[in-house]
Design a protein around this motif. Sequence first.
Motif, short mmCIF file in Angstrom:
data_model
loop_
_atom_site.label_atom_id
_atom_site.label_comp_id
_atom_site.label_asym_id
_atom_site.label_seq_id
_atom_site.Cartn_x
_atom_site.Cartn_y
_atom_site.Cartn_z
N THR A 163 0.83 -1.20 0.00
CA THR A 163 0.00 0.00 0.00
C THR A 163 0.87 1.26 0.00
O THR A 163 0.60 2.22 -0.73
CB THR A 163 -0.93 -0.01 1.23
OG1 THR A 163 -1.75 -1.18 1.15
CG2 THR A 163 -1.80 1.22 1.28
N ASP B 6 -8.00 -4.12 -1.76
CA ASP B 6 -7.81 -4.78 -0.47
C ASP B 6 -8.94 -4.43 0.50
O ASP B 6 -9.15 -3.26 0.80
CB ASP B 6 -6.45 -4.35 0.12
CG ASP B 6 -6.07 -5.19 1.32
OD1 ASP B 6 -6.93 -5.92 1.85
OD2 ASP B 6 -4.90 -5.10 1.75
N ASN C 96 -6.82 0.12 3.33
CA ASN C 96 -5.76 1.03 3.78
C ASN C 96 -5.49 2.15 2.77
O ASN C 96 -5.37 3.31 3.14
CB ASN C 96 -4.44 0.26 4.01
CG ASN C 96 -4.54 -0.66 5.22
OD1 ASN C 96 -5.47 -0.54 6.01
ND2 ASN C 96 -3.62 -1.57 5.35
N ASP D 185 -3.77 -1.66 -5.82
CA ASP D 185 -3.27 -2.14 -4.53
C ASP D 185 -4.01 -3.43 -4.19
O ASP D 185 -5.22 -3.41 -3.94
CB ASP D 185 -3.51 -1.06 -3.46
CG ASP D 185 -2.84 -1.42 -2.15
OD1 ASP D 185 -1.94 -2.29 -2.13
OD2 ASP D 185 -3.22 -0.83 -1.12
#
Length: 288
Positions: free
Chosen positions: A18, A42, A46, A151
């Motif tokens: 990330t 994800d 995050n 990500d």
Amino acid sequence: MAPIITSIINLKGGVGKTTITLALAHFLAIEHQKRVLVIDLDPQTNATVCLITENEWKERDETGRTLYQLFADQVKGSHRFKPDAAIVRDVSNVGGGVPGLDLLPSSLRLIKVQDRVTQITDFETYEQGPIFALRDALAEYLPYYDHVLIDCPPSLGVVTLNGLAISDSYIIPVVPDTLSLLGVPPILDRVEHFGSRTRRNIRALGIVVSKMRAQTLLHNEMLRRLRDDFVARRYPQIFQTVIPESTRIAEAADVMTPVNTLQQKYGNGGPYEELSALTREYLAYATR
Ligand SMILES: Nc1ncnc2c1ncn2[C@@H]1O[C@H](COP(=O)(O)OP(=O)(O)O)[C@@H](O)[C@H]1O
Ligand SMILES: [Mg+2]
């Protein structure tokens, strides 16, 4: 023009996926004036909450404007996900928002829905089911961008495969320790397998060494071994730029503190210079 699409992948968590995604996105947008889309696949969200506030994320999640809705549609046969409404424009705490830096937010609810999506996926041919949900949803929107950075969660489940299905290439961040390096060959194999099944060449752009503690013997030894393994052709290219472990890099994740420049976000000198160099290296590899 088609964008350059890169997934940031590792089956391990905590290796800097990330952090590297966000740094590349910021430097591409600000120092290279590129139009950048960050796709946060994800469920830990995050990247999302480093680019928009948690309140904004919540409101979007509750109104079908995160990736949860894309995958829920697959399971329910509905068509509620609207990319145009879900993409958040000009995000980040730098300068009150960075022009040309956009985000497709993730959702904590992706975990649950991924299990159900998995049940309707044909892992033999990939022809049935929702491997191409993201590709199909974004088809009209991707040409607007120069770079798309994805990500990925620390798995190669259906959600990650959706990212790989639109990726030209991928980057593997690693922490230079023994277990992390053992994790690399399985990633290479599985991406290769997925690429050949879906008749796409997904290029391993390279390995980025992150959270490097230059004063430890172990990290130096592992970095040396990585470079040797690359020479022996066991690994793809190792980025010249190594990202040091630095509290400034960790603190840069905070979206609530307004800053005006990348130097303010990442700290003058050290970390700033390294992330800037990483981005130049990325551009050189991604465009050749
Ligand atoms: N270069 C770095 N220096 C210091 N801390 C870092 C660095 N890179 C990542 N971190 C921290 O390590 C943790 C995991 O990093 P993260 O990028 O979230 O990894 P991943 O996405 O692979 O799980 C986070 O708390 C992050 O702030
Ligand atoms: Mg992460």
